[in-house]
Design a protein around this motif. Structure first.
Motif, PDB file in Angstrom:
ATOM      1  N   ASN A 110       0.749  -1.210  -0.008  1.00 51.31           N
ATOM      2  CA  ASN A 110       0.004   0.008   0.008  1.00 51.31           C
ATOM      3  C   ASN A 110       0.861   1.367   0.082  1.00 51.31           C
ATOM      4  O   ASN A 110       2.012   1.353   0.572  1.00 51.31           O
ATOM      5  N   THR A 111       0.419   2.181  -0.752  1.00 49.61           N
ATOM      6  CA  THR A 111       0.900   3.447  -0.679  1.00 49.61           C
ATOM      7  C   THR A 111      -0.075   4.704  -0.059  1.00 49.61           C
ATOM      8  O   THR A 111       0.258   5.955   0.122  1.00 49.61           O
ATOM      9  N   ASP A 112      -1.417   4.393   0.146  1.00 43.28           N
ATOM     10  CA  ASP A 112      -2.389   5.300   0.517  1.00 43.28           C
ATOM     11  C   ASP A 112      -2.009   5.588   1.742  1.00 43.28           C
ATOM     12  O   ASP A 112      -2.150   4.829   2.837  1.00 43.28           O
ATOM     13  N   PRO A 113      -1.889   6.923   2.382  1.00 41.07           N
ATOM     14  CA  PRO A 113      -1.653   7.391   3.645  1.00 41.07           C
ATOM     15  C   PRO A 113      -2.586   6.942   4.475  1.00 41.07           C
ATOM     16  O   PRO A 113      -2.129   6.564   5.731  1.00 41.07           O
ATOM     17  N   VAL A 114      -3.918   6.973   4.423  1.00 36.05           N
ATOM     18  CA  VAL A 114      -4.778   6.411   5.352  1.00 36.05           C
ATOM     19  C   VAL A 114      -4.653   5.069   5.734  1.00 36.05           C
ATOM     20  O   VAL A 114      -4.565   4.519   6.706  1.00 36.05           O
ATOM     21  N   MET A 115      -4.393   4.132   4.312  1.00 39.03           N
ATOM     22  CA  MET A 115      -4.294   2.847   4.681  1.00 39.03           C
ATOM     23  C   MET A 115      -3.100   2.538   5.416  1.00 39.03           C
ATOM     24  O   MET A 115      -2.860   1.591   6.361  1.00 39.03           O
ATOM     25  N   LEU A 116      -1.957   3.406   5.100  1.00 42.59           N
ATOM     26  CA  LEU A 116      -0.578   2.901   5.725  1.00 42.59           C
ATOM     27  C   LEU A 116      -0.727   3.469   7.400  1.00 42.59           C
ATOM     28  O   LEU A 116      -0.261   2.506   8.295  1.00 42.59           O
ATOM     29  N   LYS A 117      -1.261   4.424   7.677  1.00 42.67           N
ATOM     30  CA  LYS A 117      -1.786   4.799   9.138  1.00 42.67           C
ATOM     31  C   LYS A 117      -2.561   3.539   9.636  1.00 42.67           C
ATOM     32  O   LYS A 117      -2.130   3.186  10.872  1.00 42.67           O
ATOM     33  N   ALA A 118      -3.557   2.976   9.117  1.00 40.12           N
ATOM     34  CA  ALA A 118      -4.236   1.949   9.584  1.00 40.12           C
ATOM     35  C   ALA A 118      -3.620   0.665   9.542  1.00 40.12           C
ATOM     36  O   ALA A 118      -3.847  -0.102  10.747  1.00 40.12           O
ATOM     37  N   LEU A 119      -2.682   0.513   8.672  1.00 36.76           N
ATOM     38  CA  LEU A 119      -2.090  -0.859   8.646  1.00 36.76           C
ATOM     39  C   LEU A 119      -0.941  -0.740   9.800  1.00 36.76           C
ATOM     40  O   LEU A 119      -0.812  -1.620  10.611  1.00 36.76           O
ATOM     41  N   GLU A 120      -0.398   0.251  10.213  1.00 36.62           N
ATOM     42  CA  GLU A 120       0.316   0.502  11.419  1.00 36.62           C
ATOM     43  C   GLU A 120      -0.413   0.233  12.593  1.00 36.62           C
ATOM     44  O   GLU A 120       0.092  -0.279  13.478  1.00 36.62           O
ATOM     45  N   GLN A 121      -1.375   0.914  12.743  1.00 36.79           N
ATOM     46  CA  GLN A 121      -2.424   0.704  14.068  1.00 36.79           C
ATOM     47  C   GLN A 121      -2.775  -0.925  14.034  1.00 36.79           C
ATOM     48  O   GLN A 121      -2.616  -1.387  15.203  1.00 36.79           O
ATOM     49  N   ALA A 122      -3.177  -1.381  13.104  1.00 38.01           N
ATOM     50  CA  ALA A 122      -3.494  -2.818  12.876  1.00 38.01           C
ATOM     51  C   ALA A 122      -2.395  -3.890  13.225  1.00 38.01           C
ATOM     52  O   ALA A 122      -2.693  -5.006  13.805  1.00 38.01           O
ATOM     53  N   THR A 123      -1.323  -3.426  13.237  1.00 39.90           N
ATOM     54  CA  THR A 123      -0.016  -4.454  13.487  1.00 39.90           C
ATOM     55  C   THR A 123       0.802  -4.019  14.646  1.00 39.90           C
ATOM     56  O   THR A 123       1.471  -4.623  15.057  1.00 39.90           O
ATOM     57  N   ASP A 124       0.145  -2.674  15.355  1.00 36.66           N
ATOM     58  CA  ASP A 124       1.056  -2.444  16.526  1.00 36.66           C
ATOM     59  C   ASP A 124       0.920  -3.526  17.621  1.00 36.66           C
ATOM     60  O   ASP A 124      -0.161  -4.131  17.939  1.00 36.66           O
ATOM     61  N   GLY A 125       1.944  -4.034  18.091  1.00 35.74           N
ATOM     62  CA  GLY A 125       2.032  -4.900  19.107  1.00 35.74           C
ATOM     63  C   GLY A 125       2.068  -6.283  18.771  1.00 35.74           C
ATOM     64  O   GLY A 125       2.215  -7.294  19.554  1.00 35.74           O
TER      65      GLY A 125
END
Length: 188
Positions: free
Chosen positions: A165-180
């Motif tokens: 992904n390169t979409d900023p919203v999706m990148l931020k969401a993927l970061e959140q989803a994989t945190d931890g």
């Protein structure tokens, strides 16, 4: 702290990626599979955002969130997962979905443009899609778990996120989803 770690990892990845002759990251298939189902769930969040944009319903739905988490926790043993791990994972998925929903709604309001209002029949299947995807997510989470303590885990996730992904919203969401998800310190 985790946000700065992700930023450091992202910058490191970009710098390494720009260096000629740099080795490529070989991501285990279990990591790829988990990220694929996480991404599928986040893509559904785009549809949820559109539905809420037109209906005026709030993004926050605490009752539904509790149901989703409780359902996943009740199935933890089926996948040989710890309930606490499942709770943390599903909470991260829900928060990531809200990142997408709030992000998309803000984009549409800011630009004054949103995709066409979907038919009611199209929106009726969203919850079914999410419920159908959850067992696959649980299966993929269980397969991923042996990799979470590997020192390359964070690098694998980051490489896969950037590949997908390169979409900023999706990148931020993927970061959140994989945190931890990863427990070990990343390789540098």
């Amino acid at each position: 702290m985790l946000k700065s770690l992700w930023l450091t990892l992202l910058l490191s990845f970009l710098l390494i990626g720009c260096t000629s002759g740099s080795p490529t990251v070989t991501t285990p298939v279990e990591v790829q599979a988990l990220l694929n189902t996480i991404t599928q769930r986040l893509n559904i969040a785009n549809e949820v955002a559109l539905s809420k944009f037109y209906s005026g319903k709030p993004v926050q739905d605490s009752d539904r969130e509790r149901q989703v988490i409780a359902n996943a926790e009740s199935q933890a043993a089926t996948y040989r997962l710890d309930k606490d791990d499942v709770r943390a994972f599903m909470t991260a998925q829900i928060e990531a979905n809200k990142v997408v929903q709030y992000g998309r709604i803000a984009q549409w309001r800011e630009t004054g443009r949103a995709p066409a209002q979907p038919a009611a029949s199209q929106m009726a299947g969203i919850r079914t899609q999410l419920d159908t995807l959850q067992p696959q997510m649980m299966k993929n989470l269980a397969a991923f778990m042996p990799h979470r303590n590997d020192s390359a885990c964070s690098n694998w996730l980051l490489a896969e996120i950037q590949r997908q992904n390169t979409d900023p919203v999706m990148l931020k969401a993927l970061e959140q989803a994989t945190d931890g998800l990863c427990k070990a310190q990343p390789k540098t």
